[in-house]
Design a protein around this motif. Structure first.
Motif, PDB file in Angstrom:
ATOM      1  N   ALA A 121       5.405  -3.157   0.764  1.00 47.57           N
ATOM      2  CA  ALA A 121       6.699  -2.578   0.397  1.00 47.57           C
ATOM      3  C   ALA A 121       7.471  -2.143   1.633  1.00 47.57           C
ATOM      4  O   ALA A 121       8.667  -2.428   1.772  1.00 47.57           O
ATOM      5  N   LEU A 122       6.792  -1.445   2.546  1.00 47.01           N
ATOM      6  CA  LEU A 122       7.481  -0.970   3.747  1.00 47.01           C
ATOM      7  C   LEU A 122       7.821  -2.133   4.675  1.00 47.01           C
ATOM      8  O   LEU A 122       8.852  -2.101   5.363  1.00 47.01           O
ATOM      9  N   ARG A 123       6.986  -3.160   4.684  1.00 44.66           N
ATOM     10  CA  ARG A 123       7.331  -4.340   5.485  1.00 44.66           C
ATOM     11  C   ARG A 123       8.551  -5.047   4.887  1.00 44.66           C
ATOM     12  O   ARG A 123       9.440  -5.503   5.619  1.00 44.66           O
ATOM     13  N   TYR A 124       8.607  -5.138   3.560  1.00 41.45           N
ATOM     14  CA  TYR A 124       9.768  -5.730   2.899  1.00 41.45           C
ATOM     15  C   TYR A 124      11.042  -4.952   3.234  1.00 41.45           C
ATOM     16  O   TYR A 124      12.114  -5.542   3.430  1.00 41.45           O
ATOM     17  N   LEU A 125      10.912  -3.630   3.335  1.00 43.95           N
ATOM     18  CA  LEU A 125      12.068  -2.778   3.626  1.00 43.95           C
ATOM     19  C   LEU A 125      12.366  -2.678   5.123  1.00 43.95           C
ATOM     20  O   LEU A 125      13.232  -1.899   5.523  1.00 43.95           O
ATOM     21  N   LYS A 126      11.640  -3.455   5.949  1.00 39.59           N
ATOM     22  CA  LYS A 126      11.905  -3.583   7.384  1.00 39.59           C
ATOM     23  C   LYS A 126      11.580  -2.323   8.189  1.00 39.59           C
ATOM     24  O   LYS A 126      12.183  -2.078   9.240  1.00 39.59           O
ATOM     25  N   TYR A 127      10.630  -1.543   7.728  1.00 39.67           N
ATOM     26  CA  TYR A 127      10.179  -0.408   8.531  1.00 39.67           C
ATOM     27  C   TYR A 127       9.283  -0.923   9.658  1.00 39.67           C
ATOM     28  O   TYR A 127       8.619  -1.961   9.518  1.00 39.67           O
ATOM     29  N   PRO A 128       9.238  -0.203  10.793  1.00 37.57           N
ATOM     30  CA  PRO A 128       8.388  -0.655  11.905  1.00 37.57           C
ATOM     31  C   PRO A 128       6.912  -0.448  11.609  1.00 37.57           C
ATOM     32  O   PRO A 128       6.538   0.428  10.829  1.00 37.57           O
ATOM     33  N   PHE A 129       6.073  -1.269  12.273  1.00 34.53           N
ATOM     34  CA  PHE A 129       4.628  -1.195  12.080  1.00 34.53           C
ATOM     35  C   PHE A 129       3.906  -1.170  13.418  1.00 34.53           C
ATOM     36  O   PHE A 129       4.426  -1.639  14.436  1.00 34.53           O
ATOM     37  N   GLY A 232     -10.182  -2.482  -9.671  1.00 38.95           N
ATOM     38  CA  GLY A 232      -9.683  -3.840  -9.491  1.00 38.95           C
ATOM     39  C   GLY A 232      -8.425  -3.898  -8.647  1.00 38.95           C
ATOM     40  O   GLY A 232      -7.758  -2.888  -8.411  1.00 38.95           O
ATOM     41  N   PRO A 233      -8.062  -5.103  -8.198  1.00 39.31           N
ATOM     42  CA  PRO A 233      -6.949  -5.265  -7.270  1.00 39.31           C
ATOM     43  C   PRO A 233      -5.620  -5.657  -7.900  1.00 39.31           C
ATOM     44  O   PRO A 233      -4.632  -5.857  -7.191  1.00 39.31           O
ATOM     45  N   SER A 234      -5.551  -5.759  -9.232  1.00 40.76           N
ATOM     46  CA  SER A 234      -4.401  -6.426  -9.846  1.00 40.76           C
ATOM     47  C   SER A 234      -3.147  -5.575  -9.998  1.00 40.76           C
ATOM     48  O   SER A 234      -2.128  -6.053 -10.485  1.00 40.76           O
ATOM     49  N   ALA A 235      -3.201  -4.305  -9.586  1.00 32.98           N
ATOM     50  CA  ALA A 235      -2.016  -3.444  -9.709  1.00 32.98           C
ATOM     51  C   ALA A 235      -1.118  -3.508  -8.480  1.00 32.98           C
ATOM     52  O   ALA A 235      -0.062  -2.869  -8.442  1.00 32.98           O
ATOM     53  N   GLY A 236      -1.522  -4.267  -7.472  1.00 31.03           N
ATOM     54  CA  GLY A 236      -0.799  -4.274  -6.202  1.00 31.03           C
ATOM     55  C   GLY A 236       0.684  -4.553  -6.317  1.00 31.03           C
ATOM     56  O   GLY A 236       1.513  -3.847  -5.722  1.00 31.03           O
ATOM     57  N   LEU A 237       1.061  -5.590  -7.065  1.00 26.62           N
ATOM     58  CA  LEU A 237       2.468  -5.959  -7.187  1.00 26.62           C
ATOM     59  C   LEU A 237       3.297  -4.824  -7.771  1.00 26.62           C
ATOM     60  O   LEU A 237       4.351  -4.466  -7.237  1.00 26.62           O
ATOM     61  N   MET A 238       2.820  -4.230  -8.866  1.00 22.46           N
ATOM     62  CA  MET A 238       3.612  -3.205  -9.531  1.00 22.46           C
ATOM     63  C   MET A 238       3.705  -1.923  -8.706  1.00 22.46           C
ATOM     64  O   MET A 238       4.738  -1.241  -8.713  1.00 22.46           O
ATOM     65  N   PHE A 239       2.655  -1.600  -7.961  1.00 22.56           N
ATOM     66  CA  PHE A 239       2.727  -0.460  -7.052  1.00 22.56           C
ATOM     67  C   PHE A 239       3.775  -0.715  -5.966  1.00 22.56           C
ATOM     68  O   PHE A 239       4.568   0.160  -5.625  1.00 22.56           O
ATOM     69  N   ALA A 240       3.758  -1.930  -5.403  1.00 27.19           N
ATOM     70  CA  ALA A 240       4.716  -2.262  -4.348  1.00 27.19           C
ATOM     71  C   ALA A 240       6.150  -2.163  -4.862  1.00 27.19           C
ATOM     72  O   ALA A 240       7.037  -1.634  -4.176  1.00 27.19           O
ATOM     73  N   LEU A 241       6.391  -2.664  -6.073  1.00 27.43           N
ATOM     74  CA  LEU A 241       7.731  -2.572  -6.650  1.00 27.43           C
ATOM     75  C   LEU A 241       8.132  -1.116  -6.877  1.00 27.43           C
ATOM     76  O   LEU A 241       9.292  -0.739  -6.656  1.00 27.43           O
ATOM     77  N   GLY A 242       7.178  -0.291  -7.297  1.00 25.60           N
ATOM     78  CA  GLY A 242       7.478   1.121  -7.490  1.00 25.60           C
ATOM     79  C   GLY A 242       7.881   1.804  -6.194  1.00 25.60           C
ATOM     80  O   GLY A 242       8.813   2.620  -6.172  1.00 25.60           O
ATOM     81  N   VAL A 243       7.187   1.476  -5.091  1.00 30.52           N
ATOM     82  CA  VAL A 243       7.533   2.045  -3.790  1.00 30.52           C
ATOM     83  C   VAL A 243       8.923   1.590  -3.358  1.00 30.52           C
ATOM     84  O   VAL A 243       9.750   2.398  -2.905  1.00 30.52           O
ATOM     85  N   VAL A 244       9.212   0.301  -3.499  1.00 33.10           N
ATOM     86  CA  VAL A 244      10.532  -0.220  -3.136  1.00 33.10           C
ATOM     87  C   VAL A 244      11.619   0.471  -3.949  1.00 33.10           C
ATOM     88  O   VAL A 244      12.666   0.871  -3.419  1.00 33.10           O
TER      89      VAL A 244
END
Length: 336
Positions: A121-129, A232-244
């Motif tokens: 999410a933060l990479r999508y939003l162009k934050y530095p890493f 399990g790992p399947s919530a990743g997409l929805m968590f990322a969308l929530g952060v965005v």
């Protein structure tokens, strides 16, 4: 005597069928959680140290319920009902692993999905890493030189800003070769020399540092995901969308009830998951009208979609955000 014998048989069968467990588990629709809302009074996604924006509607992650310890009659009842699937227990709990080991792995997968969701999410939003040392293998070449929490800056003079670049910087090296690593520890810059080793239990000829590098957002705020007793790992997409959604103005879902599923990597790639028929049922019963489906799951999803649930195919965080924006503006999207 015949009646008594029949009655005795019924009693015996009832006792056996109601108490003896069978080597099967039931898979069915599990609970759903709104990543924009709260769970037990705590925000599922909490952002502290920077501005977050109000959200409405739902971006629900979905789960599959697993019921173990089924009796014979219980399994038969679930099989007849048809809402749950009764499958051999070994498909969920492999015979070479204990129940506790499986649950521990599921918990670790869930925690990794939370971390990857925040990073993507933060990479999508162009934050530095930056790149941090997540762990150092005991007795490895880097032991005594690097420590967990160090921020890597260079390897042999080559700047590294992502975890993937660490491996690239070692391309062409050989065990026994010395490399110089630049790092920052407790705010102080330093360099060290590591004599590369062999990667254990592999035939790789590339030099081995013996660290686990991790992408780390270089931001003055924190993002925490709090959701208990989920694996399990399947919530990743929805968590990322929530952060965005929380870090940007407006609402990704336009206030609608959107649910979905999918693993996610640090670079935002969405991967397939299991149990999607059950997850769609859970989402529809909770009130969802749109369901985000990993592209690799589209065929199975389309064949099992509940009435009234629109399926949208996604393969990355970027495509999911774009699709939600297009839905909000009544533009066409790619369906399964």
């Amino acid at each position: 005597m015949t009646l008594l014998a029949g009655l005795l048989l019924v009693v015996v069968l009832g006792a056996v069928g109601g108490t003896i467990t069978v080597p099967y588990v039931a898979l069915g629709p599990g609970p759903t959680f709104n990543t924009l809302g709260q769970d037990k009074g705590t925000d599922v996604i909490s952002i502290k140290g920077t501005r977050s924006y109000p959200t409405t509607g739902h971006l629900n992650m979905t789960t599959v319920s697993v019921r173990d310890g089924l009796t014979l009659f219980g399994a038969l009842g679930l099989w007849v009902d048809g809402r749950d699937a009764v499958v051999p227990r070994e498909t969920v709990y492999p015979p070479d692993q204990t129940t506790q080991q499986v649950e521990r792995q599921n918990t670790q997968d869930f925690q990794r999905s939370e971390s990857s969701a925040v990073v993507s999410a933060l990479r999508y939003l162009k934050y530095p890493f930056t790149v941090k040392v997540d762990s150092v293998t005991k007795g490895s070449p880097s032991s005594g030189v690097l420590a967990p929490g160090d921020r890597l800056t260079t390897i042999n003079g080559t700047a590294v800003t992502t975890a993937a670049q660490v491996s690239k910087a070692l391309a062409g090296t050989r065990p026994g070769q010395s490399v110089t690593v630049g790092y920052v520890r407790n705010g102080a810059a330093a360099t060290g020399t590591v004599v590369l080793g062999h990667r254990p239990e592999t035939n790789e000829t590339q030099g081995f540092l013996g660290i686990a590098p991790a992408d780390s957002p270089d931001v003055p705020f924190t993002v925490d995901i709090s959701l208990a007793n989920i694996g399990g790992p399947s919530a990743g997409l929805m968590f990322a969308l929530g952060v965005v959604d929380k870090l940007t103005p407006g609402q990704l879902n336009n206030g609608a009830f959107v649910a979905g599923t999918g693993t996610i990597t640090n670079d935002g790639t969405v991967g397939p998951i299991g149990g999607i028929p059950f997850k769609m049922v859970a989402a529809r019963e909770a009130g969802a009208t749109t369901f985000l489906v990993p592209s690799a799951n589209c065929k199975e999803a389309k064949a099992n979609a509940p009435a009234g649930l629109t399926l949208v195919k996604v393969d990355s965080l970027t495509s999911a955000v774009t699709d939600l924006d297009d839905l909000a503006k009544n533009r066409p999207v790619t369906h399964c």
